[in-house]
Design a protein around this motif. Structure first.
Motif, PDB file in Angstrom:
ATOM      1  N   TRP A  33      20.275   0.728  -4.600  1.00  0.00           N
ATOM      2  CA  TRP A  33      19.252   0.901  -5.450  1.00  0.00           C
ATOM      3  C   TRP A  33      18.145  -0.206  -5.191  1.00  0.00           C
ATOM      4  N   ASP A  34      17.018   0.449  -4.588  1.00  0.00           N
ATOM      5  CA  ASP A  34      15.872  -0.317  -4.189  1.00  0.00           C
ATOM      6  C   ASP A  34      15.196  -0.444  -5.610  1.00  0.00           C
ATOM      7  N   MET A  35      15.219  -1.365  -6.161  1.00  0.00           N
ATOM      8  CA  MET A  35      14.651  -1.513  -7.567  1.00  0.00           C
ATOM      9  C   MET A  35      12.908  -1.570  -7.432  1.00  0.00           C
ATOM     10  N   ASP A  57      10.496   0.844 -19.571  1.00  0.00           N
ATOM     11  CA  ASP A  57      10.741   1.380 -18.230  1.00  0.00           C
ATOM     12  C   ASP A  57      11.964   2.585 -18.136  1.00  0.00           C
ATOM     13  N   PRO A  58      11.527   3.587 -17.760  1.00  0.00           N
ATOM     14  CA  PRO A  58      12.841   4.500 -17.443  1.00  0.00           C
ATOM     15  C   PRO A  58      13.757   4.164 -16.309  1.00  0.00           C
ATOM     16  N   LEU A  59      15.136   4.149 -16.772  1.00  0.00           N
ATOM     17  CA  LEU A  59      16.278   3.430 -16.176  1.00  0.00           C
ATOM     18  C   LEU A  59      16.806   5.065 -15.365  1.00  0.00           C
ATOM     19  N   PRO A  60      17.498   4.628 -14.242  1.00  0.00           N
ATOM     20  CA  PRO A  60      18.053   5.778 -13.358  1.00  0.00           C
ATOM     21  C   PRO A  60      19.197   6.039 -14.331  1.00  0.00           C
ATOM     22  N   PRO A  61      19.589   7.456 -14.180  1.00  0.00           N
ATOM     23  CA  PRO A  61      20.891   7.834 -14.955  1.00  0.00           C
ATOM     24  C   PRO A  61      22.034   6.965 -14.943  1.00  0.00           C
ATOM     25  N   LEU A  62      22.904   6.976 -15.678  1.00  0.00           N
ATOM     26  CA  LEU A  62      24.253   6.110 -15.881  1.00  0.00           C
ATOM     27  C   LEU A  62      24.843   6.570 -14.537  1.00  0.00           C
ATOM     28  N   GLU A  94      14.750  -7.710 -15.474  1.00  0.00           N
ATOM     29  CA  GLU A  94      15.729  -8.051 -16.588  1.00  0.00           C
ATOM     30  C   GLU A  94      16.337  -6.551 -17.104  1.00  0.00           C
ATOM     31  N   SER A  95      15.535  -5.917 -17.320  1.00  0.00           N
ATOM     32  CA  SER A  95      16.377  -4.663 -17.892  1.00  0.00           C
ATOM     33  C   SER A  95      17.024  -3.826 -16.741  1.00  0.00           C
ATOM     34  N   TYR A  96      16.626  -4.045 -15.563  1.00  0.00           N
ATOM     35  CA  TYR A  96      17.193  -3.410 -14.352  1.00  0.00           C
ATOM     36  C   TYR A  96      18.600  -4.055 -14.206  1.00  0.00           C
ATOM     37  N   VAL A  97      18.636  -5.538 -14.243  1.00  0.00           N
ATOM     38  CA  VAL A  97      19.777  -5.970 -13.942  1.00  0.00           C
ATOM     39  C   VAL A  97      20.678  -5.882 -15.102  1.00  0.00           C
TER      40      VAL A  97
END
Length: 140
Positions: A33-35, A57-62, A94-97
């Motif tokens: 995942w290249d954030m 921010d939209p996150l990738p699907p689980l 922070e939200s991505y991690v």
């Protein structure tokens, strides 16, 4: 997940990456995942306002997060991608991690910086150390 204007690539979208991973169907193949490029794609497509401080921010699907085995992390700035993480709006790190950790991710958090893209070359060391510290706080 890096869009290239003149190319059609299944790696441009989370769905495309997931489809490739599902078709390969091997425990030895996973997602990097290249954030920074993921976030850049969202900004470029207008899904999030460009470099805003407070946003959802939209996150990738689980299912994408569950198959992530490696990361590339960098911020966005006036110089493009691979910029320092000194400003919160450069990347919603922070939200991505947190999302990765919640999915059970235990892999590497790879910080990708290009020093020629730092806004102030006189502060290069300080900005690099600040980026490392921001990532360290997220990971711990």
């Amino acid at each position: 997940n890096r869009k290239k204007p003149a190319a059609v690539d299944p790696g441009d979208t989370c769905a495309g990456v997931l489809q490739m991973i599902d078709e390969i169907n091997s425990p030895f193949v996973g997602i990097t995942w290249d954030m920074g490029h993921y976030y850049s794609n969202l900004v470029s497509a207008g899904y999030v306002p460009a470099l805003q401080d407070e946003q959802l921010d939209p996150l990738p699907p689980l299912s994408f997060l569950d198959k992530t085995i490696h990361t590339h992390i960098h911020g966005l700035g006036e110089q493009g991608t691979h910029c320092p993480l000194t400003h919160h709006e450069s990347l919603p790190l922070e939200s991505y991690v947190r999302a990765l950790k919640d999915s059970g991710y235990t892999g590497i958090y790879n910080l990708e910086l290009q020093f020629n893209r730092f806004p102030d070359q006189n502060q290069l060391v300080e900005d690099a150390l600040s980026s490392i510290e921001r990532l360290r706080k997220c990971v711990l």
